[in-house]
Design a protein around this motif. Structure first.
Motif, PDB file in Angstrom:
ATOM      1  N   PHE A   1       0.797  -1.221   0.000  1.00 19.38           N
ATOM      2  CA  PHE A   1       0.000   0.000   0.000  1.00 19.38           C
ATOM      3  C   PHE A   1       0.835   1.280   0.000  1.00 19.38           C
ATOM      4  O   PHE A   1       0.278   2.368  -0.126  1.00 19.38           O
ATOM      5  N   SER A   2       2.145   1.168   0.161  1.00 16.68           N
ATOM      6  CA  SER A   2       2.986   2.367   0.194  1.00 16.68           C
ATOM      7  C   SER A   2       3.048   3.022  -1.186  1.00 16.68           C
ATOM      8  O   SER A   2       3.224   2.342  -2.197  1.00 16.68           O
ATOM      9  N   PRO A   3       2.941   4.364  -1.256  1.00 13.20           N
ATOM     10  CA  PRO A   3       3.076   5.063  -2.542  1.00 13.20           C
ATOM     11  C   PRO A   3       4.458   4.857  -3.171  1.00 13.20           C
ATOM     12  O   PRO A   3       4.594   4.958  -4.394  1.00 13.20           O
ATOM     13  N   LEU A   4       5.469   4.555  -2.343  1.00 13.35           N
ATOM     14  CA  LEU A   4       6.811   4.342  -2.885  1.00 13.35           C
ATOM     15  C   LEU A   4       6.871   3.119  -3.795  1.00 13.35           C
ATOM     16  O   LEU A   4       7.765   3.009  -4.630  1.00 13.35           O
ATOM     17  N   ASN A   5       5.929   2.204  -3.634  1.00 13.94           N
ATOM     18  CA  ASN A   5       5.911   1.019  -4.478  1.00 13.94           C
ATOM     19  C   ASN A   5       5.193   1.264  -5.802  1.00 13.94           C
ATOM     20  O   ASN A   5       5.075   0.349  -6.619  1.00 13.94           O
ATOM     21  N   ASP A   6       4.714   2.482  -5.994  1.00 11.95           N
ATOM     22  CA  ASP A   6       4.085   2.849  -7.265  1.00 11.95           C
ATOM     23  C   ASP A   6       4.856   3.982  -7.930  1.00 11.95           C
ATOM     24  O   ASP A   6       4.274   4.878  -8.534  1.00 11.95           O
ATOM     25  N   THR A   7       6.172   3.960  -7.766  1.00 15.45           N
ATOM     26  CA  THR A   7       7.028   4.919  -8.472  1.00 15.45           C
ATOM     27  C   THR A   7       7.910   4.157  -9.458  1.00 15.45           C
ATOM     28  O   THR A   7       8.105   2.940  -9.314  1.00 15.45           O
ATOM     29  N   THR A   8       8.435   4.862 -10.430  1.00 15.35           N
ATOM     30  CA  THR A   8       9.236   4.204 -11.461  1.00 15.35           C
ATOM     31  C   THR A   8      10.242   5.184 -12.050  1.00 15.35           C
ATOM     32  O   THR A   8      10.028   6.411 -12.041  1.00 15.35           O
ATOM     33  N   PHE A   9      11.357   4.619 -12.543  1.00 19.49           N
ATOM     34  CA  PHE A   9      12.328   5.400 -13.314  1.00 19.49           C
ATOM     35  C   PHE A   9      12.051   5.287 -14.807  1.00 19.49           C
ATOM     36  O   PHE A   9      12.785   5.833 -15.617  1.00 19.49           O
ATOM     37  N   GLY A  10      11.009   4.506 -15.168  1.00 19.33           N
ATOM     38  CA  GLY A  10      10.581   4.452 -16.559  1.00 19.33           C
ATOM     39  C   GLY A  10      11.202   3.355 -17.387  1.00 19.33           C
ATOM     40  O   GLY A  10      10.980   3.308 -18.604  1.00 19.33           O
ATOM     41  N   VAL A  11      12.001   2.449 -16.782  1.00 26.19           N
ATOM     42  CA  VAL A  11      12.619   1.375 -17.559  1.00 26.19           C
ATOM     43  C   VAL A  11      12.453   0.040 -16.847  1.00 26.19           C
ATOM     44  O   VAL A  11      12.454  -0.021 -15.621  1.00 26.19           O
ATOM     45  N   ALA A  12      12.285  -1.018 -17.630  1.00 26.44           N
ATOM     46  CA  ALA A  12      12.346  -2.390 -17.140  1.00 26.44           C
ATOM     47  C   ALA A  12      13.628  -2.994 -17.686  1.00 26.44           C
ATOM     48  O   ALA A  12      13.930  -2.851 -18.881  1.00 26.44           O
ATOM     49  N   LEU A  13      14.407  -3.660 -16.805  1.00 29.40           N
ATOM     50  CA  LEU A  13      15.746  -4.106 -17.173  1.00 29.40           C
ATOM     51  C   LEU A  13      15.858  -5.614 -17.158  1.00 29.40           C
ATOM     52  O   LEU A  13      15.156  -6.315 -16.424  1.00 29.40           O
ATOM     53  N   ILE A  14      16.789  -6.128 -17.982  1.00 27.87           N
ATOM     54  CA  ILE A  14      17.170  -7.538 -17.985  1.00 27.87           C
ATOM     55  C   ILE A  14      18.693  -7.593 -17.939  1.00 27.87           C
ATOM     56  O   ILE A  14      19.374  -6.626 -18.311  1.00 27.87           O
ATOM     57  N   PRO A  15      19.271  -8.711 -17.479  1.00 29.05           N
ATOM     58  CA  PRO A  15      20.727  -8.786 -17.340  1.00 29.05           C
ATOM     59  C   PRO A  15      21.434  -8.687 -18.694  1.00 29.05           C
ATOM     60  O   PRO A  15      20.942  -9.156 -19.719  1.00 29.05           O
ATOM     61  N   SER A  16      22.608  -8.070 -18.639  1.00 25.37           N
ATOM     62  CA  SER A  16      23.496  -8.004 -19.806  1.00 25.37           C
ATOM     63  C   SER A  16      24.929  -7.974 -19.285  1.00 25.37           C
ATOM     64  O   SER A  16      25.517  -6.914 -19.112  1.00 25.37           O
ATOM     65  N   GLY A  17      25.461  -9.172 -19.023  1.00 24.22           N
ATOM     66  CA  GLY A  17      26.788  -9.252 -18.418  1.00 24.22           C
ATOM     67  C   GLY A  17      26.752  -8.677 -17.017  1.00 24.22           C
ATOM     68  O   GLY A  17      25.892  -9.018 -16.204  1.00 24.22           O
ATOM     69  N   ARG A  18      27.684  -7.774 -16.719  1.00 22.18           N
ATOM     70  CA  ARG A  18      27.693  -7.103 -15.430  1.00 22.18           C
ATOM     71  C   ARG A  18      26.795  -5.876 -15.426  1.00 22.18           C
ATOM     72  O   ARG A  18      26.689  -5.184 -14.422  1.00 22.18           O
ATOM     73  N   ASP A  19      26.113  -5.632 -16.527  1.00 25.60           N
ATOM     74  CA  ASP A  19      25.247  -4.459 -16.644  1.00 25.60           C
ATOM     75  C   ASP A  19      23.815  -4.914 -16.917  1.00 25.60           C
ATOM     76  O   ASP A  19      23.469  -6.076 -16.689  1.00 25.60           O
ATOM     77  N   ALA A  20      22.994  -3.994 -17.393  1.00 25.66           N
ATOM     78  CA  ALA A  20      21.585  -4.306 -17.635  1.00 25.66           C
ATOM     79  C   ALA A  20      21.141  -3.702 -18.950  1.00 25.66           C
ATOM     80  O   ALA A  20      21.538  -2.586 -19.304  1.00 25.66           O
ATOM     81  N   ALA A  21      20.334  -4.450 -19.691  1.00 21.68           N
ATOM     82  CA  ALA A  21      19.786  -3.975 -20.956  1.00 21.68           C
ATOM     83  C   ALA A  21      18.343  -3.532 -20.747  1.00 21.68           C
ATOM     84  O   ALA A  21      17.623  -4.065 -19.887  1.00 21.68           O
ATOM     85  N   VAL A  22      17.919  -2.580 -21.500  1.00 20.68           N
ATOM     86  CA  VAL A  22      16.550  -2.068 -21.414  1.00 20.68           C
ATOM     87  C   VAL A  22      15.612  -3.053 -22.087  1.00 20.68           C
ATOM     88  O   VAL A  22      15.784  -3.392 -23.263  1.00 20.68           O
TER      89      VAL A  22
END
Length: 589
Positions: free
Chosen positions: A26-47
């Motif tokens: 129910f916390s509003p903090l759980n309904d915030t976003t940076f606008g991207v969903a990520l998947i792994p890409s080596g040691r980094d993340a792909a959009v």
């Protein structure tokens, strides 16, 4: 003092977990976003995808772009990974796209559209988390120990790590990173490993060399898992996504070890302990299957699969099987009387339903037949008040009906014990009292064994006068200075022998092993005691049966006193007649 304090600390921890479980949904903090969903890409993340009208979309991010999250601080990596932060929080990250690299600033904002949890998913999660944590908290409060502490820690798996991480995202950097590592290391897969230190101590602490070795092995595996998951939470690019296969394999391996240890404990246990472990095994297998399914489907659910999300919710509902079976195994005979609870629940459910039905019917009838609103309200009020006065009568009749029909066997047993209690007031010999305690009571209540001990003179041992299920090579006397006798003297109430760790060597074993000791007291003096075994099906006497046996023992104490007093009166009468005869002979001589 230490044990109750530990119990309350464990209850407080479970309460905090329950608060986190509700807060993350129910916390509003759980309904915030940076606008991207990520998947792994080596040691980094792909959009994977970009939310329209977000800061990520404004920065020109496209699916396939690689975010250099390995260059971020631990706090910022978790903020970007979980997607939750107070609106306005900015994370600057390098983006690699088409061979070029640039810096973008992503800003957290309130997520647009519907909440991420459907009503069904929300209800399932809160039901499972609340039920699990209430059960483990109750067990910890009643029996605080290392095993119950491990059980409460197992309850930490009721919360979701990303949800709690988002809930704590108001913490400033760098402390947020430390909190996120703790949450993701402790509340994800590690709670499953907490079943190891629990199962090696259930239903009692190890008493054999092999059980002690299992305990040390289980504790070592748990500590090793804690180190592993801490390392994972620190260095895994996208926690529980990039290493999902490894986590699933580790969880399955842990489940197999827990199951093997539980089977070994079942093999070593006897009587009621074996039945308890059997219930735990059944619940664990169901929960383990559900947990593995949740772990395998979590990545797909994270990426937006509706089918995976539905199956995860179903698995979440099934995951309460272990705490429910454990509650039944532990609490049924010592804390909660299931039959009693069902009886009262049915009674009040019937009463409440009857009230609602009658008042609703009167409301419908008056609205249909009467056009005058005031008259209709007056009739409704009259019926409601009359029905309120009738509640006591309805309560008594309904409870008596359910008690005699649904719980007929219990009702008959109680009546028969009450008849024995009344009949003890007319006992002519101590043998009749012994038969009531060690003959009638175990047969009526279907107990596997019973024995009654008493003594003739102070300081002498307590001798077994009557018994069922005791053989000739079992104890025939109990020393007046034994721990059992001293405990019964100090408590003057029924006591379960396992609760006070009393297990005399010469008592019967197996199904006939005595589990309940009931003192027989007269004027605060212990004149005897009765020992009772479990039921024929392995279950120990429930609270109502213990109360009945206590009443029977109290009546037996009075009966023993009356028999002894009658015996002394007879002796005095004989002595008086003898003295009278001697005096008469002397006068006539």
């Amino acid at each position: 003092m230490a044990r109750p304090l530990v119990g309350w600390l464990l209850v407080a921890f479970a309460a905090i977990l329950l608060g986190l479980a509700w807060g993350e949904r129910f916390s509003p903090l759980n309904d915030t976003t940076f606008g991207v969903a990520l998947i792994p890409s080596g040691r980094d993340a792909a959009v994977l995808r970009v939310v329209p009208a977000s800061s990520a979309a404004s920065a020109g991010l496209r699916p396939g772009d690689v975010l250099k999250i390995s260059n971020l601080s631990l706090s910022d990596r978790y903020r970007l990974m979980t997607g939750g932060s107070p609106p306005g929080t900015i994370v600057s990250v390098a983006v690699s796209s088409g061979g070029t690299q640039r810096m973008v600033s992503l800003e957290a904002s309130a997520a647009s559209g519907a909440r991420r949890y459907t009503p069904i998913a929300l209800a399932v999660f809160l039901f499972g988390a609340t039920l699990t944590l209430l059960i483990v908290a109750t067990i910890a409060a009643r029996k605080p120990s290392v095993a119950s502490a491990a059980l409460v820690f197992y309850g930490a798996g009721s919360v979701t790590t990303y949800g709690v991480t988002q809930l704590l995202s108001f913490i400033p950097n760098p402390w947020f990173g430390a909190a996120a590592v703790f949450v993701n290391a402790a509340f994800a897969t590690l709670p499953v490993f907490a079943l190891l230190p629990f199962i090696v101590r259930f239903p009692a602490s190890p008493s054999t060399k092999s059980a002690t070795v299992r305990m040390h092995v289980g504790d070592a595996i748990f500590l090793s898992a804690a180190v592993f998951f801490t390392f994972e939470a620190l260095f895994e690019p996208l926690v529980f996504v990039s290493w999902s296969t490894v986590d699933s394999a580790v969880q399955i391996g842990c489940g197999a070890i827990v199951l093997v240890f539980a089977i070994l404990c079942y093999h070593d246990a006897r009587g009621e302990g074996r039945r308890r472990i059997a219930w735990v095994i059944a619940g664990f297998v169901t929960t383990a299957i559900a947990s593995v399914a949740i772990n395998l489907l979590a990545p797909a659910a994270y990426q937006g699969s509706a089918t995976a999300r539905f199956l995860v919710d179903a698995g979440q509902l099934l995951s309460v099987a272990l705490p429910v079976s454990l509650a039944y195994a532990i609490l049924r005979h010592r804390v909660l009387d299931i039959g009693f609870a069902i009886n009262r629940t049915v009674v009040y459910a019937v009463m409440t339903g009857l009230v609602v039905a009658v008042v609703s019917f009167v409301d419908w009838l008056t609205s249909k037949l009467l056009s005058e609103q005031r008259l209709a309200l007056a009739i409704e009020a009259l019926v409601t008040i009359s029905f309120g006065f009738a509640l006591n009568w309805i309560h008594g009749r309904t409870e008596r009906l359910i008690d005699r029909v649904v719980f007929r066997a219990r009702h008959i047993a109680e009546k028969r014990i009450e008849y024995r209690i009344a009949a003890l007031g007319f006992a002519e010999s101590s043998t009749a009292v012994d038969d009531a305690l060690a003959g009638d009571a175990p047969l009526i209540l279907d107990l596997a064994s019973a024995a009654v001990f008493s003594r003739l003179t102070p300081g002498s041992p307590f001798r077994r006068n009557a018994s069922i299920g005791w053989t000739d090579n079992t104890a025939t006397t109990v020393d007046a200075d034994s721990i059992l006798v001293r405990t019964l003297r100090s408590l003057e109430r029924p006591v379960f022998l396992d609760d006070v760790a009393i297990a005399p060597a010469m008592f019967p074993g197996g199904a006939a092993r005595p589990t309940l000791a009931v003192p027989i007291v007269a004027q605060h003096e212990l004149i005897g005691f009765a020992l009772y075994g479990n039921h024929g099906d392995g279950g120990s006497p429930d609270p109502e049966e213990v109360a009945l046996l206590a009443k029977l023992a109290q009546a037996a104490g009075n009966a023993y006193g009356a028999v002894e007093a009658r015996r002394w009166r007879e002796r005095a009468s004989v002595l008086e007649e003898s003295l009278h005869g001697i005096a008469t002979a002397q006068l006539t001589s």
